[in-house]
Design a protein around this motif. Sequence first.
Motif, PDB file in Angstrom:
ATOM      1  N   PRO A   4      45.378  37.618  58.479  1.00 30.56           N
ATOM      2  CA  PRO A   4      44.767  37.648  59.807  1.00 30.56           C
ATOM      3  C   PRO A   4      45.700  38.181  60.895  1.00 30.56           C
ATOM      4  CG  PRO A   4      45.099  35.376  59.067  1.00 30.56           C
ATOM      5  CD  PRO A   4      45.454  36.271  57.929  1.00 30.56           C
ATOM      6  N   ALA A   5      47.026  38.152  60.668  1.00 25.68           N
ATOM      7  CA  ALA A   5      47.980  38.647  61.673  1.00 25.68           C
ATOM      8  C   ALA A   5      48.095  40.172  61.663  1.00 25.68           C
ATOM      9  CB  ALA A   5      49.343  38.012  61.443  1.00 25.68           C
ATOM     10  N   GLY A   6      47.412  40.839  60.728  1.00 27.73           N
ATOM     11  CA  GLY A   6      47.411  42.300  60.714  1.00 27.73           C
ATOM     12  C   GLY A   6      48.459  42.947  59.827  1.00 27.73           C
ATOM     13  N   ASP A   7      49.166  42.186  59.007  1.00 25.85           N
ATOM     14  CA  ASP A   7      50.141  42.776  58.088  1.00 25.85           C
ATOM     15  C   ASP A   7      49.431  43.758  57.158  1.00 25.85           C
ATOM     16  OD1 ASP A   7      51.067  40.275  59.096  1.00 25.85           O
ATOM     17  OD2 ASP A   7      52.554  40.172  57.519  1.00 25.85           O
ATOM     18  N   ASP A   8      50.113  44.846  56.826  1.00 27.16           N
ATOM     19  CA  ASP A   8      49.596  45.835  55.879  1.00 27.16           C
ATOM     20  C   ASP A   8      50.329  45.619  54.556  1.00 27.16           C
ATOM     21  OD1 ASP A   8      48.629  47.978  54.468  1.00 27.16           O
ATOM     22  OD2 ASP A   8      49.530  49.505  55.756  1.00 27.16           O
ATOM     23  N   ILE A   9      49.651  44.944  53.600  1.00 26.96           N
ATOM     24  CA  ILE A   9      50.255  44.593  52.317  1.00 26.96           C
ATOM     25  C   ILE A   9      49.385  45.175  51.209  1.00 26.96           C
ATOM     26  CG2 ILE A   9      51.028  42.724  50.825  1.00 26.96           C
ATOM     27  CD1 ILE A   9      51.002  40.920  53.375  1.00 26.96           C
ATOM     28  N   THR A  10      49.979  46.034  50.386  1.00 27.35           N
ATOM     29  CA  THR A  10      49.233  46.701  49.317  1.00 27.35           C
ATOM     30  C   THR A  10      49.941  46.513  47.981  1.00 27.35           C
ATOM     31  OG1 THR A  10      48.510  48.384  50.893  1.00 27.35           O
ATOM     32  CG2 THR A  10      48.273  48.913  48.564  1.00 27.35           C
ATOM     33  N   PHE A  11      49.152  46.266  46.932  1.00 26.66           N
ATOM     34  CA  PHE A  11      49.655  46.179  45.561  1.00 26.66           C
ATOM     35  C   PHE A  11      48.875  47.174  44.713  1.00 26.66           C
ATOM     36  CE2 PHE A  11      51.058  42.170  47.206  1.00 26.66           C
ATOM     37  CZ  PHE A  11      52.168  41.815  46.470  1.00 26.66           C
ATOM     38  N   THR A  12      49.577  47.931  43.853  1.00 25.73           N
ATOM     39  CA  THR A  12      48.952  48.904  42.955  1.00 25.73           C
ATOM     40  C   THR A  12      49.566  48.748  41.564  1.00 25.73           C
ATOM     41  OG1 THR A  12      48.648  50.440  44.792  1.00 25.73           O
ATOM     42  CG2 THR A  12      48.504  51.354  42.578  1.00 25.73           C
ATOM     43  N   PHE A  13      48.698  48.743  40.531  1.00 26.44           N
ATOM     44  CA  PHE A  13      49.145  48.500  39.154  1.00 26.44           C
ATOM     45  C   PHE A  13      48.685  49.596  38.204  1.00 26.44           C
ATOM     46  CE2 PHE A  13      48.523  44.463  41.255  1.00 26.44           C
ATOM     47  CZ  PHE A  13      49.718  43.812  41.004  1.00 26.44           C
ATOM     48  N   ASP A  14      49.556  49.925  37.258  1.00 26.58           N
ATOM     49  CA  ASP A  14      49.232  50.791  36.134  1.00 26.58           C
ATOM     50  C   ASP A  14      50.058  50.284  34.947  1.00 26.58           C
ATOM     51  OD1 ASP A  14      48.180  52.798  34.578  1.00 26.58           O
ATOM     52  OD2 ASP A  14      49.618  54.300  35.271  1.00 26.58           O
ATOM     53  N   ALA A  15      49.633  49.143  34.392  1.00 32.07           N
ATOM     54  CA  ALA A  15      50.376  48.457  33.334  1.00 32.07           C
ATOM     55  C   ALA A  15      49.543  48.408  32.064  1.00 32.07           C
ATOM     56  CB  ALA A  15      50.730  47.042  33.784  1.00 32.07           C
ATOM     57  N   HIS A  16      50.196  48.663  30.909  1.00 29.33           N
ATOM     58  CA  HIS A  16      49.471  48.766  29.644  1.00 29.33           C
ATOM     59  C   HIS A  16      50.277  48.189  28.490  1.00 29.33           C
ATOM     60  CE1 HIS A  16      46.690  51.561  31.603  1.00 29.33           C
ATOM     61  NE2 HIS A  16      47.775  51.965  32.240  1.00 29.33           N
ATOM     62  N   LEU A  17      49.573  47.594  27.543  1.00 30.17           N
ATOM     63  CA  LEU A  17      50.163  47.137  26.285  1.00 30.17           C
ATOM     64  C   LEU A  17      49.406  47.850  25.165  1.00 30.17           C
ATOM     65  CD1 LEU A  17      52.140  45.240  24.798  1.00 30.17           C
ATOM     66  CD2 LEU A  17      50.317  43.521  24.786  1.00 30.17           C
ATOM     67  N   ALA A  18      50.111  48.658  24.412  1.00 30.12           N
ATOM     68  CA  ALA A  18      49.495  49.448  23.342  1.00 30.12           C
ATOM     69  C   ALA A  18      49.000  48.553  22.211  1.00 30.12           C
ATOM     70  CB  ALA A  18      50.501  50.460  22.791  1.00 30.12           C
ATOM     71  N   ALA A  19      47.964  49.003  21.519  1.00 31.49           N
ATOM     72  CA  ALA A  19      47.398  48.250  20.391  1.00 31.49           C
ATOM     73  C   ALA A  19      48.460  47.938  19.343  1.00 31.49           C
ATOM     74  CB  ALA A  19      46.244  49.026  19.767  1.00 31.49           C
ATOM     75  N   LYS A  20      49.363  48.871  19.091  1.00 32.48           N
ATOM     76  CA  LYS A  20      50.401  48.659  18.083  1.00 32.48           C
ATOM     77  C   LYS A  20      51.372  47.543  18.483  1.00 32.48           C
ATOM     78  CE  LYS A  20      53.644  52.194  19.728  1.00 32.48           C
ATOM     79  NZ  LYS A  20      54.702  51.294  20.138  1.00 32.48           N
ATOM     80  N   ASP A  21      51.389  47.177  19.777  1.00 31.65           N
ATOM     81  CA  ASP A  21      52.299  46.146  20.285  1.00 31.65           C
ATOM     82  C   ASP A  21      51.568  44.846  20.633  1.00 31.65           C
ATOM     83  OD1 ASP A  21      54.593  47.801  20.160  1.00 31.65           O
ATOM     84  OD2 ASP A  21      53.955  48.793  22.009  1.00 31.65           O
ATOM     85  N   THR A  22      50.393  44.634  20.052  1.00 29.87           N
ATOM     86  CA  THR A  22      49.567  43.475  20.393  1.00 29.87           C
ATOM     87  C   THR A  22      50.351  42.170  20.413  1.00 29.87           C
ATOM     88  OG1 THR A  22      47.540  44.479  19.576  1.00 29.87           O
ATOM     89  CG2 THR A  22      47.583  42.088  19.650  1.00 29.87           C
TER      90      THR A  22
END
Length: 180
Positions: A49-67
Amino acid sequence: MNRRTKIAAVAAALLITAGAAGSATASGDGKGADREAAALTGSAKLYRPAGDDITFTFDAHLAAKDTMDPQAATGTFRYSHYKGDWGGYAVAEVDCLTTGGKVAVVTGVVTDTDLPHLKGKRVGISVHDLGKHDRLGYSWVGRDADVEVPPCLSASPFEKVKAGTGDFRVLPWQPVYPAE
């Protein structure tokens, strides 16, 4: 079993108990390819509510071979927090990813930042994928602390995302154990 492995195993077990859904192993895509074991993607701004600009972005993966090895996860995530002339950003290389149902926990080591005390530190983020009402939590240690956030560990998703910005997508992970 070392302490970090135990912490990762307990975190994974809690997430699975919380409602893992669907098979995260070779369920296939109908074209002969295995789907990845787990993933967290998307971005959102946090509500403040104070107007802070906070952003989170994700591109995380676990491959099938590493289950069975969440610490083999790859990718990056980025977060920034600005208010007026104050603030900063950080980019982290993923070093662990666990998901259960619509909840994900990802950790990574900060590789790029304009806040020198964060460089080389591990941070943990949690996400609850609720459509356009996603939630997020985070854990990191202050600049003078002599401790480190363990892999696969973060606070519960206590923050609300700003209306209309949540597009996190969690692909549920479910480890496969040998039959008894």
